[in-house]
Design a protein around this motif. Sequence first.
Motif, PDB file in Angstrom:
ATOM      1  N   VAL A  52       0.870  -1.177   0.000  1.00 37.40           N
ATOM      2  CA  VAL A  52       0.000   0.000   0.000  1.00 37.40           C
ATOM      3  C   VAL A  52       0.903   1.222   0.000  1.00 37.40           C
ATOM      4  CG1 VAL A  52      -1.702   1.340   1.273  1.00 37.40           C
ATOM      5  CG2 VAL A  52      -1.883  -1.152   1.209  1.00 37.40           C
ATOM      6  N   LEU A  53       0.844   2.008  -1.071  1.00 34.60           N
ATOM      7  CA  LEU A  53       1.668   3.213  -1.186  1.00 34.60           C
ATOM      8  C   LEU A  53       0.779   4.423  -0.960  1.00 34.60           C
ATOM      9  CD1 LEU A  53       4.385   3.883  -3.882  1.00 34.60           C
ATOM     10  CD2 LEU A  53       2.969   5.701  -2.963  1.00 34.60           C
ATOM     11  N   MET A  54       1.089   5.192   0.067  1.00 34.05           N
ATOM     12  CA  MET A  54       0.306   6.366   0.431  1.00 34.05           C
ATOM     13  C   MET A  54       1.153   7.616   0.234  1.00 34.05           C
ATOM     14  SD  MET A  54      -1.420   4.915   3.947  1.00 34.05           S
ATOM     15  CE  MET A  54      -2.582   6.273   4.088  1.00 34.05           C
ATOM     16  N   GLU A  55       0.713   8.484  -0.671  1.00 31.56           N
ATOM     17  CA  GLU A  55       1.427   9.724  -0.958  1.00 31.56           C
ATOM     18  C   GLU A  55       0.910  10.878  -0.102  1.00 31.56           C
ATOM     19  OE1 GLU A  55       3.109  11.065  -4.900  1.00 31.56           O
ATOM     20  OE2 GLU A  55       1.370   9.910  -5.523  1.00 31.56           O
ATOM     21  N   GLU A  56       1.841  11.743   0.286  1.00 31.72           N
ATOM     22  CA  GLU A  56       1.524  13.046   0.869  1.00 31.72           C
ATOM     23  C   GLU A  56       0.732  12.952   2.172  1.00 31.72           C
ATOM     24  OE1 GLU A  56      -0.088  15.827  -2.006  1.00 31.72           O
ATOM     25  OE2 GLU A  56       0.535  14.486  -3.611  1.00 31.72           O
ATOM     26  N   ILE A  57       1.131  12.044   3.045  1.00 31.43           N
ATOM     27  CA  ILE A  57       0.442  11.971   4.338  1.00 31.43           C
ATOM     28  C   ILE A  57       0.790  13.206   5.162  1.00 31.43           C
ATOM     29  CG2 ILE A  57       0.479   9.461   4.310  1.00 31.43           C
ATOM     30  CD1 ILE A  57       2.667   9.641   6.483  1.00 31.43           C
ATOM     31  N   ASP A  58      -0.078  13.511   6.133  1.00 27.65           N
ATOM     32  CA  ASP A  58       0.205  14.632   7.017  1.00 27.65           C
ATOM     33  C   ASP A  58       0.125  14.164   8.456  1.00 27.65           C
ATOM     34  OD1 ASP A  58      -2.466  14.488   7.742  1.00 27.65           O
ATOM     35  OD2 ASP A  58      -3.072  16.210   6.524  1.00 27.65           O
ATOM     36  N   LEU A  59       0.156  15.107   9.378  1.00 27.36           N
ATOM     37  CA  LEU A  59       0.274  14.749  10.790  1.00 27.36           C
ATOM     38  C   LEU A  59      -0.973  14.057  11.351  1.00 27.36           C
ATOM     39  CD1 LEU A  59      -1.462  17.069  12.470  1.00 27.36           C
ATOM     40  CD2 LEU A  59       0.475  18.474  11.834  1.00 27.36           C
ATOM     41  N   ASN A  60      -2.079  14.036  10.599  1.00 32.64           N
ATOM     42  CA  ASN A  60      -3.300  13.417  11.114  1.00 32.64           C
ATOM     43  C   ASN A  60      -3.606  12.061  10.491  1.00 32.64           C
ATOM     44  OD1 ASN A  60      -4.057  15.700  12.768  1.00 32.64           O
ATOM     45  ND2 ASN A  60      -4.587  16.761  10.877  1.00 32.64           N
TER      46      ASN A  60
ATOM     47  N   MET B 135      -2.925   8.918  10.954  1.00 32.77           N
ATOM     48  CA  MET B 135      -3.207   7.679  11.667  1.00 32.77           C
ATOM     49  C   MET B 135      -4.670   7.547  12.060  1.00 32.77           C
ATOM     50  SD  MET B 135      -0.624   5.878  11.453  1.00 32.77           S
ATOM     51  CE  MET B 135      -1.373   4.547  12.360  1.00 32.77           C
ATOM     52  N   HIS B 136      -5.443   8.636  11.951  1.00 25.60           N
ATOM     53  CA  HIS B 136      -6.856   8.523  12.285  1.00 25.60           C
ATOM     54  C   HIS B 136      -7.577   7.598  11.309  1.00 25.60           C
ATOM     55  CE1 HIS B 136      -9.109  10.787   9.146  1.00 25.60           C
ATOM     56  NE2 HIS B 136      -7.922  11.304   8.919  1.00 25.60           N
TER      57      HIS B 136
ATOM     58  N   GLU C  89       7.908  14.067  13.037  1.00 31.85           N
ATOM     59  CA  GLU C  89       7.741  12.623  13.178  1.00 31.85           C
ATOM     60  C   GLU C  89       6.853  12.265  14.363  1.00 31.85           C
ATOM     61  OE1 GLU C  89      11.608  10.933  13.419  1.00 31.85           O
ATOM     62  OE2 GLU C  89      12.283  11.832  11.556  1.00 31.85           O
ATOM     63  N   ASP C  90       6.980  13.027  15.450  1.00 33.67           N
ATOM     64  CA  ASP C  90       6.205  12.682  16.636  1.00 33.67           C
ATOM     65  C   ASP C  90       4.713  12.849  16.395  1.00 33.67           C
ATOM     66  OD1 ASP C  90       6.576  15.382  16.320  1.00 33.67           O
ATOM     67  OD2 ASP C  90       6.543  15.828  18.469  1.00 33.67           O
ATOM     68  N   THR C  91       4.338  13.832  15.585  1.00 29.71           N
ATOM     69  CA  THR C  91       2.919  14.041  15.322  1.00 29.71           C
ATOM     70  C   THR C  91       2.408  13.112  14.238  1.00 29.71           C
ATOM     71  OG1 THR C  91       3.499  15.822  13.803  1.00 29.71           O
ATOM     72  CG2 THR C  91       2.926  16.444  16.029  1.00 29.71           C
ATOM     73  N   ILE C  92       3.278  12.671  13.346  1.00 25.19           N
ATOM     74  CA  ILE C  92       2.851  11.758  12.282  1.00 25.19           C
ATOM     75  C   ILE C  92       2.593  10.373  12.834  1.00 25.19           C
ATOM     76  CG2 ILE C  92       3.619  10.522  10.235  1.00 25.19           C
ATOM     77  CD1 ILE C  92       4.975  12.926   9.283  1.00 25.19           C
ATOM     78  N   LEU C  93       3.546   9.863  13.581  1.00 20.29           N
ATOM     79  CA  LEU C  93       3.486   8.457  13.956  1.00 20.29           C
ATOM     80  C   LEU C  93       2.935   8.216  15.346  1.00 20.29           C
ATOM     81  CD1 LEU C  93       6.922   7.395  12.485  1.00 20.29           C
ATOM     82  CD2 LEU C  93       4.687   7.282  11.428  1.00 20.29           C
ATOM     83  N   GLY C  94       3.051   9.199  16.192  1.00 17.51           N
ATOM     84  CA  GLY C  94       2.514   9.035  17.527  1.00 17.51           C
ATOM     85  C   GLY C  94       3.152   7.874  18.273  1.00 17.51           C
ATOM     86  N   ALA C  95       2.293   7.054  18.890  1.00 21.20           N
ATOM     87  CA  ALA C  95       2.773   5.995  19.760  1.00 21.20           C
ATOM     88  C   ALA C  95       3.433   4.851  19.014  1.00 21.20           C
ATOM     89  CB  ALA C  95       1.615   5.447  20.602  1.00 21.20           C
TER      90      ALA C  95
END
Length: 434
Positions: free
Chosen positions: A219-227, A229-230, A280-286
Amino acid sequence: MTTNAADARDADSGKPSVSSQDKSPGLSLQQTSFLSQEENDPISTRPDRRGENGSGSIYTDRKAENGASSTYSNQQRKNNSSSTYSGRGVENGADSTYMGRKEEKVPVSTHPDRREQGFRLYPKNTLIKGPLKTGKYHEAILTAVGIIEGKEMDMMRIEAVPDVLEHYKNYIEECRILHVSYPDIDRHGYDGWIEDRHTLRDGIFKEYANRCGEGRYVVLMEEIDLNWMHLFGETCVLLRDNRREGTSSETAITLCHSKEPFRLPSNLYIVATCDENVGEDTILGAISQDFFIRHISPNAGVLHGMRIEGISLEDLMTTLNLRISYFLGSDFQLGEGFFLGSSDKNPFISLARVFREQLIPLLEKWFDGDIERIRYVLGDNGKQDSATIFYQETPFQTGLFKGEIPDAFDREKCIYQINEQAFLNPQSYIEIYS
């Protein structure tokens, strides 16, 4: 400005990418634009991943009866105890609860994708980060094709670009690669990605995961942002390498709406791209420890020896990035893709358009409209010929306003105006670095 390397960099055209903007949350894989349109062209017919009526949502060989937890002989529950999942694993093989939702732990089985546990060339989850136009998209393509073909990245980087792109397109048509643009799928959120909370129809990711068969899938996901993982909701824990099928901690999450158990196969890989200045901390979280983060830095060396109307593209890019980094930090830089034009355009006109229509708006955004600092980046403050100055300044004039001027007015403030003709003068660019 013209080079074959342009095909290997982020660009606004020529991508074998897809758009999902016309999809509704309930669309099936066959109805999405980036997957096969053949209604009878399933990804696999693996019996243990098919549900009733071929829905792919129920594991018939593991489903517990009457809603009870499944029982397995090689891992009997001890003392019938239960525990609460805290992100650190499940103790003693007991049932657990994740965020208030039931989580079903299952034994290792003999599904075909168990062999993926021995495939270590690539991590299960890869995040490719870098400044704009640094070739993140191309790097993602190389990674996806390399995963499917079992080739190391060093080998992929020496492959002919047209051959790699052809393989990539073929894998998309064969549903081996699911290519999505995050801005397109984000508007449907969890409902379109995992399952619709109203109709309970499978989302794109859930359906794709449930139908992965022999071989490897990406699964290739382009242009992800900090939200981003929702999208995964309660299933995000399954992204962890040790929670995939075939591992010692193989886990099934009971989905909050349909109450169906959901597992993530070991032969499904996630490759995502994002801009460098997204934390990175806001993108990936836990779950940041479960993503391999690959940083892509700008490479001015790609432009070595390339000149347009006497302009050294390597020196131009290097100087601009050093000045931008001085003010904003290394996360804010320009990728070489900005300076690689298309072969069917006049190289200098292409460069001028990039500066006027892309770089100037980008700099104004990055510097929050602080034109004075932008003029330092472009060298305008030290240019002698006004014809080469991109932002021309007009000093404060006493007669600008009628009546008495309050003392609070900044008489040192200048008014800046774009000099359109400077973009069509090669000397304007040479004087940025010379």
